[in-house]
Design a protein around this motif. Structure first.
Motif, short mmCIF file in Angstrom:
data_model
loop_
_atom_site.label_atom_id
_atom_site.label_comp_id
_atom_site.label_asym_id
_atom_site.label_seq_id
_atom_site.Cartn_x
_atom_site.Cartn_y
_atom_site.Cartn_z
N GLU A 187 0.78 -1.24 0.21
CA GLU A 187 -0.09 0.00 0.05
C GLU A 187 0.74 1.37 0.02
OE1 GLU A 187 -4.38 1.09 1.88
OE2 GLU A 187 -2.84 0.17 3.38
N SER A 188 1.83 1.00 0.88
CA SER A 188 2.84 2.31 0.88
C SER A 188 3.58 2.62 -0.52
CB SER A 188 3.89 2.25 1.87
OG SER A 188 4.83 3.14 1.92
N TRP A 189 3.72 1.44 -1.19
CA TRP A 189 4.66 1.65 -2.39
C TRP A 189 3.62 2.14 -3.60
CZ3 TRP A 189 3.44 -1.55 -6.90
CH2 TRP A 189 3.91 -1.18 -8.03
N LEU A 190 2.42 1.62 -3.61
CA LEU A 190 1.28 2.06 -4.57
C LEU A 190 0.87 3.47 -4.36
CD1 LEU A 190 -0.98 -1.00 -4.38
CD2 LEU A 190 0.03 -0.19 -6.37
N SER A 191 1.05 3.86 -2.97
CA SER A 191 0.48 5.32 -2.70
C SER A 191 1.38 6.30 -3.40
CB SER A 191 0.32 5.86 -1.32
OG SER A 191 1.55 5.39 -0.69
N VAL A 192 2.60 6.09 -3.57
CA VAL A 192 3.58 6.85 -4.56
C VAL A 192 3.73 6.42 -5.83
CG1 VAL A 192 6.19 7.39 -4.52
CG2 VAL A 192 5.04 7.06 -2.18
N ALA A 193 3.77 5.27 -6.12
CA ALA A 193 3.81 4.91 -7.58
C ALA A 193 2.71 5.09 -8.58
CB ALA A 193 4.45 3.47 -7.77
N TYR A 194 1.58 5.10 -7.84
CA TYR A 194 0.45 5.19 -8.86
C TYR A 194 -0.63 6.21 -8.16
CZ TYR A 194 2.24 1.16 -11.21
OH TYR A 194 2.96 0.20 -11.98
N MET A 195 -0.22 7.09 -7.39
CA MET A 195 -1.01 8.04 -6.75
C MET A 195 -2.23 8.69 -7.73
SD MET A 195 -0.02 11.17 -4.27
CE MET A 195 0.97 12.04 -5.52
N ASP A 196 -1.63 9.18 -8.82
CA ASP A 196 -2.55 9.99 -9.94
C ASP A 196 -3.02 9.11 -10.90
OD1 ASP A 196 -2.67 12.22 -8.06
OD2 ASP A 196 -0.66 12.77 -8.84
N ARG A 197 -2.73 7.96 -11.01
CA ARG A 197 -2.72 7.08 -12.32
C ARG A 197 -3.85 6.24 -12.12
NH1 ARG A 197 3.27 5.17 -13.01
NH2 ARG A 197 2.33 3.80 -14.66
N LEU A 198 -3.93 5.55 -11.04
CA LEU A 198 -5.05 4.48 -11.06
C LEU A 198 -5.71 4.54 -9.67
CD1 LEU A 198 -2.52 1.10 -11.50
CD2 LEU A 198 -4.10 2.27 -13.20
N ASN A 199 -7.03 3.83 -9.47
CA ASN A 199 -7.85 4.09 -8.36
C ASN A 199 -7.63 2.67 -7.57
OD1 ASN A 199 -9.72 4.46 -6.40
ND2 ASN A 199 -11.72 3.77 -7.80
N VAL A 200 -6.61 2.32 -6.46
CA VAL A 200 -6.28 1.32 -6.22
C VAL A 200 -6.74 1.17 -4.77
CG1 VAL A 200 -4.48 -0.50 -5.72
CG2 VAL A 200 -4.41 1.12 -7.70
N GLU A 201 -7.47 -0.03 -4.20
CA GLU A 201 -7.42 -0.19 -2.74
C GLU A 201 -6.84 -1.50 -2.62
OE1 GLU A 201 -11.45 -0.95 0.07
OE2 GLU A 201 -11.80 -0.15 -1.94
N VAL A 202 -6.34 -1.47 -1.37
CA VAL A 202 -5.53 -2.80 -0.91
C VAL A 202 -6.49 -3.38 0.03
CG1 VAL A 202 -3.49 -3.61 0.09
CG2 VAL A 202 -3.31 -1.75 -1.48
N VAL A 203 -6.53 -4.74 -0.10
CA VAL A 203 -7.40 -5.24 0.69
C VAL A 203 -6.35 -6.56 1.29
CG1 VAL A 203 -9.21 -7.23 1.21
CG2 VAL A 203 -9.69 -5.01 -0.24
N LYS A 204 -6.41 -6.72 2.57
CA LYS A 204 -5.46 -7.88 3.32
C LYS A 204 -6.26 -9.09 3.56
CE LYS A 204 -5.47 -5.66 7.68
NZ LYS A 204 -4.50 -5.00 8.61
N THR A 205 -5.75 -10.15 3.49
CA THR A 205 -6.34 -11.63 3.91
C THR A 205 -5.25 -11.97 4.67
OG1 THR A 205 -5.54 -12.71 1.75
CG2 THR A 205 -7.61 -11.55 1.65
N PRO A 206 -5.79 -13.06 5.44
CA PRO A 206 -4.80 -13.98 6.13
C PRO A 206 -3.88 -14.89 5.13
CG PRO A 206 -6.94 -14.62 6.83
CD PRO A 206 -7.20 -13.50 5.71
#
Length: 477
Positions: free
Chosen positions: A70-89
């Motif tokens: 999530e930290s990497w995505l927030s920088v690399a794709y901040m204004d490019r994609l609408n991305v949501e991270v969901v965590k699972t066990p």
């Protein structure tokens, strides 16, 4: 760029896969493993962005891995994609991962993409094919890779033992648009049981053993959610896709009978012997297809027409709930691979330096390499063709780098030879070392005169002066 489609995308990014030990760890989840110095997850995301598929849910196993991704995505794709991270066990399987995000799935169709896919096949083209056929599911298949095998301990070398993988047995209609039969992985047996009603419907079926399931699936949302309600499903590849394939073209009556068989056998369909055609699956690698035929001629569109026509003599039994399972086959010039083993990590990185260099997005020089302008090279040091060296790296005098990837801010001494290897970030290699066919994880220190051949070294490891290692993983205790 294509116009936006009414598709939601789910990318299954995994966590810390044991199959990639010792390269992945809590500090470096699989999704961020560098491929040609770019995080693995960036490859499917850039494919999706190019197809204007920008509403993406990324599913990550484990809290720490999810936080890092999530930290990497927030920088690399901040204004490019609408991305949501969901965590699972961990260890919930691909079905469990989709169940975790099911409440968020609202689009007509859902595209599921493996986070370890490295390819140049357009997801938009797969989605368009799915829509055109009105399919319940459309799966991407590509030629099975030729490699030394997923269990091979080496990641480099001359590939002396390369052989074609046999991942699946698939049955196709004559037009190669519809998936009629599929068996994968451990479920491949000596004898293949083909349902007669499917062969009757198409007239002829092509049996192949040389295609790989690329783990890219377009689903009709309502069909996907219905299947998720069934118990004893763990894998999309091994459970969900085969279930949908074997239940297509059922009548209402036969569907009820076979569903009862499904339930009584915990999800494993019991087919009546009289309704099966049995053939031996031991197809030689140089003879990867067989034809089954009911000895009647049909037009190429007949299978599709069955779903909407009155061709069945017993109209009352023609299924109202029949569905179509489609296949998207990659072209011969397209690249498609999954990074799901240490062997695959080495193979794909080498491909990015050669036949698939276009996928990296780098501009290779006239010398057929990519050396960042900030790289410092000592006297008589050479970086040969098919090399990538990232920013901030320093090489001493008389070094030789051939067919290798070197990451960011590495410190490499004098008279060091690096061949067919992947060297990640912040690595120190002292004078007179030889690295061949190996993968060196970040923050490793290799002291002078050390020699490595066909090894994998975990992050932070220290290799003492004069050590020699061959064909083994080196992991911190």
């Amino acid at each position: 760029m294509d116009p936006p489609m009414d598709f939601q995308v789910v990318v299954l990014a995994g966590g810390t896969s044991d199959k990639l030990s010792p390269l992945v760890s809590k500090e470096l989840p699989k999704a961020l493993l560098p491929v040609a110095n770019k995080p693995l997850l960036s490859y499917p995301l850039e494919l999706l962005e190019a197809s204007n598929l920008k509403n993406i849910i990324v599913v990550v196993e484990g809290d720490e891995a999810a936080t890092q991704v999530e930290s990497w995505l927030s920088v690399a794709y901040m204004d490019r994609l609408n991305v949501e991270v969901v965590k699972t066990p961990g260890d919930v399987g691909t079905v469990g991962a989709i169940r975790a995000v099911a409440p968020f799935l609202i689009s007509t169709d859902i595209l599921i993409v493996s986070g370890d896919l490295v390819s140049d096949i357009s997801p938009g083209a797969i989605a368009a094919t799915h829509r055109r056929h009105g399919a319940a599911v459309t799966a991407l298949f590509c030629p099975a890779p030729v490699s030394g095998g997923a269990d091979s301990s080496t990641s480099g070398g001359k590939d002396k033992a390369k052989k074609p993988s046999r991942c699946n047995i698939v049955g196709l209609d004559p037009t190669r648009q519809f998936l009629l039969h599929v068996v994968s992985g451990a479920k491949v047996e000596k004898d293949i049981h083909i349902q007669k009603r499917i062969v009757r419907a198409v007239g002829q079926m092509e049996i192949r053993s040389d295609f790989m399931d690329a783990h890219v699936y377009a689903f009709k949302r309502t069909v996907l959610l219905d299947v998720l309600e069934k118990e004893n499903l763990y894998s999309i590849k091994q459970d969900v896709l085969p279930y949908l394939v074997r239940t297509q073209l059922r009548s209402e009556i036969s569907a009820k009978k076979e569903n009862s068989a499904d339930e009584s056998s915990n999800g494993a369909t019991k087919e009546l012997p009289s309704e099966d055609i049995n053939i031996n699956s031991a197809v030689p690698s140089n003879q990867n297809l067989r034809w089954l035929s009911q000895h009647r001629e049909i037009a190429p569109s007949s299978y599709q027409d069955i779903h909407i026509s009155d061709c069945d003599k017993n109209k009352s039994r023609l299924a109202k709930k029949t569905h179509k399972c489609c296949i998207y086959l990659s072209g011969k010039t397209q690249y498609c691979a999954r990074l799901n083993s240490v062997q695959a990590f080495g193979d794909i990185n080498r491909d990015m330096l050669g036949e698939a260099s276009r996928i990296t997005g780098y501009t290779f020089s006239a010398q057929n390499n990519v050396v960042h302008p900030t790289v410092v090279q000592g006297a008589k040091t050479t970086a040969g063709g098919q090399c990538i060296i990232a920013e901030g790296t320093i090489l001493g005098d008389k070094c030789s780098v051939k067919r290798s990837v070197i990451g960011r801010h590495c410190r490499i001494g004098s008279n060091v030879k690096i061949v067919n290897s992947i060297v990640m970030n912040h690595i120190t290699i002292e004078d007179n070392c030889t690295i061949q066919g190996s993968v060196i994880s970040s923050n490793v220190q290799i002291q002078e005169r050390a020699s490595l051949k066909d090894c994998q070294v975990s992050a932070g490891y220290v290799i003492t002066a004069g050590s020699e290692y061959k064909s083994e993983p080196l992991t911190k205790r």
